[in-house]
Design a protein around this motif. Sequence first.
Motif, PDB file in Angstrom:
ATOM      1  N   UNK A 219       0.817  -1.210   0.000  1.00 12.96           N
ATOM      2  CA  UNK A 219       0.000   0.000   0.000  1.00 12.96           C
ATOM      3  C   UNK A 219       0.852   1.263   0.000  1.00 12.96           C
ATOM      4  N   UNK A 220       2.062   1.196   0.565  1.00 14.79           N
ATOM      5  CA  UNK A 220       2.922   2.382   0.646  1.00 14.79           C
ATOM      6  C   UNK A 220       3.604   2.693  -0.680  1.00 14.79           C
ATOM      7  N   UNK A 221       4.141   1.650  -1.334  1.00 17.95           N
ATOM      8  CA  UNK A 221       4.929   1.872  -2.553  1.00 17.95           C
ATOM      9  C   UNK A 221       4.130   1.650  -3.825  1.00 17.95           C
ATOM     10  N   UNK A 222       2.965   0.977  -3.716  1.00 14.52           N
ATOM     11  CA  UNK A 222       2.131   0.600  -4.863  1.00 14.52           C
ATOM     12  C   UNK A 222       2.865  -0.326  -5.824  1.00 14.52           C
ATOM     13  N   UNK A 223       3.864  -1.036  -5.297  1.00 16.02           N
ATOM     14  CA  UNK A 223       4.490  -2.110  -6.055  1.00 16.02           C
ATOM     15  C   UNK A 223       3.743  -3.405  -5.779  1.00 16.02           C
ATOM     16  N   UNK A 224       3.591  -4.231  -6.819  1.00 17.27           N
ATOM     17  CA  UNK A 224       2.777  -5.420  -6.652  1.00 17.27           C
ATOM     18  C   UNK A 224       3.325  -6.633  -7.376  1.00 17.27           C
ATOM     19  N   UNK A 225       2.614  -7.743  -7.194  1.00 18.40           N
ATOM     20  CA  UNK A 225       2.959  -9.005  -7.858  1.00 18.40           C
ATOM     21  C   UNK A 225       1.669  -9.703  -8.261  1.00 18.40           C
ATOM     22  N   UNK A 226       1.762 -10.543  -9.267  1.00 21.57           N
ATOM     23  CA  UNK A 226       0.640 -11.378  -9.686  1.00 21.57           C
ATOM     24  C   UNK A 226       0.980 -12.811  -9.306  1.00 21.57           C
ATOM     25  N   UNK A 227       0.089 -13.434  -8.533  1.00 20.99           N
ATOM     26  CA  UNK A 227       0.325 -14.779  -8.033  1.00 20.99           C
ATOM     27  C   UNK A 227      -0.563 -15.775  -8.772  1.00 20.99           C
ATOM     28  N   UNK A 228       0.057 -16.790  -9.363  1.00 20.36           N
ATOM     29  CA  UNK A 228      -0.638 -17.873 -10.061  1.00 20.36           C
ATOM     30  C   UNK A 228      -1.559 -17.391 -11.182  1.00 20.36           C
ATOM     31  N   UNK A 229      -1.009 -16.701 -12.175  1.00 21.30           N
ATOM     32  CA  UNK A 229      -1.831 -16.278 -13.324  1.00 21.30           C
ATOM     33  C   UNK A 229      -2.066 -17.447 -14.285  1.00 21.30           C
ATOM     34  N   UNK A 230      -3.227 -18.078 -14.150  1.00 20.06           N
ATOM     35  CA  UNK A 230      -3.501 -19.265 -14.953  1.00 20.06           C
ATOM     36  C   UNK A 230      -3.868 -18.993 -16.393  1.00 20.06           C
TER      37      UNK A 230
END
Length: 209
Positions: free
Chosen positions: A21-32
Amino acid sequence: MQFQIIPVTSFQENCSIIWCEKTLQGAIVDPGGESELLIKAVEKLNITITKILLTHGHLDHVGGAKALANHYQIKIYGPSQEDRFLLDNLPQQCVQFGFPFCEAFEPDNWLNEGDIIKIGEEQLSVLHCPGHTPGHIVFVNHLQKVALVGDVLFHNSIGRTDFPRGSYPDLISSIKTKLFPLGDDFTFIPGHGGISTFGQERINNPYLT
């Protein structure tokens, strides 16, 4: 850590978009699969995807990984190397399950028990939880008490073990010796279906009581 769950493909597997929430960096987990749907969801969230994370090598959890990694020019992390045979056989999995063609690939980083993944200022610990597949891993955010467990555990159910190199004893051991000790108040995001807590499953899951 914030998250949004997006079921994708006919298998309705849970693809999770997680972010700091602080940096707005993210990841996508298990994109099928359904990469375009996931890209549009990321755009609406206005976050920057920095990693693709995989819990295991089954097609319905990795089918969109390579396309998304290419789109965002980022690396793929996980699963454990014991699932290499599944990623090598992705074209055959596509034929078997009637999915669009998906080429075999190797992640940029295989993951092992004790590894740490950073998403902005958030931190995920890696647990090796074999049973559904031999190289299955789980991502744990200890601070927020949230775990992304793939197909190890579900609300009122457990992962299948009748796939190649699956093991029922290993699966039960993973749940009881790796997941439940994290605490009853941990929320978990499964690979399919609704979220639950380890406490609820420890008490009420008919496959574990």
